[in-house]
Scaffold this active site. Sequence first.
Site, PDB file in Angstrom:
ATOM      1  N   CYS A 111      10.331  95.033 -59.519  1.00 34.98           N
ATOM      2  CA  CYS A 111      10.457  95.741 -59.231  1.00 34.98           C
ATOM      3  C   CYS A 111       9.360  96.224 -58.291  1.00 34.98           C
ATOM      4  CB  CYS A 111      10.403  96.714 -60.253  1.00 34.98           C
ATOM      5  SG  CYS A 111       9.845  98.309 -59.912  1.00 34.98           S
ATOM      6  N   HIS A 153      17.706 101.372 -62.472  1.00 35.26           N
ATOM      7  CA  HIS A 153      16.894 100.584 -62.227  1.00 35.26           C
ATOM      8  C   HIS A 153      16.005 101.730 -61.442  1.00 35.26           C
ATOM      9  CE1 HIS A 153      13.639  97.756 -61.391  1.00 35.26           C
ATOM     10  NE2 HIS A 153      13.563  98.705 -60.890  1.00 35.26           N
ATOM     11  N   GLU A 154      16.417 102.296 -60.649  1.00 34.15           N
ATOM     12  CA  GLU A 154      15.446 103.791 -60.104  1.00 34.15           C
ATOM     13  C   GLU A 154      15.737 105.047 -61.123  1.00 34.15           C
ATOM     14  OE1 GLU A 154      14.026 102.704 -57.537  1.00 34.15           O
ATOM     15  OE2 GLU A 154      15.068 100.949 -57.575  1.00 34.15           O
ATOM     16  N   HIS A 157      13.376 104.539 -63.106  1.00 31.80           N
ATOM     17  CA  HIS A 157      11.915 105.618 -62.782  1.00 31.80           C
ATOM     18  C   HIS A 157      11.635 107.357 -62.968  1.00 31.80           C
ATOM     19  CE1 HIS A 157      10.192 101.366 -61.513  1.00 31.80           C
ATOM     20  NE2 HIS A 157      11.191 101.442 -60.469  1.00 31.80           N
TER      21      HIS A 157
HETATM   22 NI    NI Z   1      11.518  99.567 -59.773  1.00 33.89          NI
END
Ligand code: NI
Length: 184
Positions: A111, A153-154, A157
């Site tokens: 990341c 994953h995004e 965030h």
């Molecule tokens: Ni990331």
Amino acid sequence: MTDVKSDDKWISGQAHQDIVTIGDPALKRPVQPIIDFGSSAELFEHMVARLRQLNGAGLAAPQIGHSVAVIVVEVRRTDVFPDRPTSPLILMANPKIIEQSEETEQGWEGCFSVPGMMGLVSRYSRIRVRFQTPDGNDNEESYSGYLARVIQHEIDHLAAVEFIDHMETMESLTTVHNYLQFHR
Ligand code: NI
């Protein structure tokens, strides 16, 4: 799509100057939904440009200091990830995972907000996502495998969750240099 080089700075554990990194409270701020789609076009454009500049697979708005629910994804093969399946450019506002498989799989993640580090993360093998396009149209799509991993994953965030939060143990945590030397 040709192979590209991963960002040298990211590999060496240095963040790009415009990327918000772990420990910065901006990464933990609650995100606002996109309501005014007219004024978000510029943000989408900016995020795509930054993603391509860094040769990443995905980017979430909080990573460039915008506390709004926007992610961009475009998986390309890089020298660090030479075998991953590529994807077209995917732009999402207000994404929500509405279905997920029981099956999960482990895979390596890094990341830009956790520069220089990688680890093994367990993700759902398949997900269905409800989101809005940059034009403000409602949409739903299913994703599997590596692309499903990047999208999870995004979306994480947007909830102030980083990949290291999903690592079952810290045993696999490695620098990118050591990943390339010992774990690839
Ligand atoms: Ni990331």
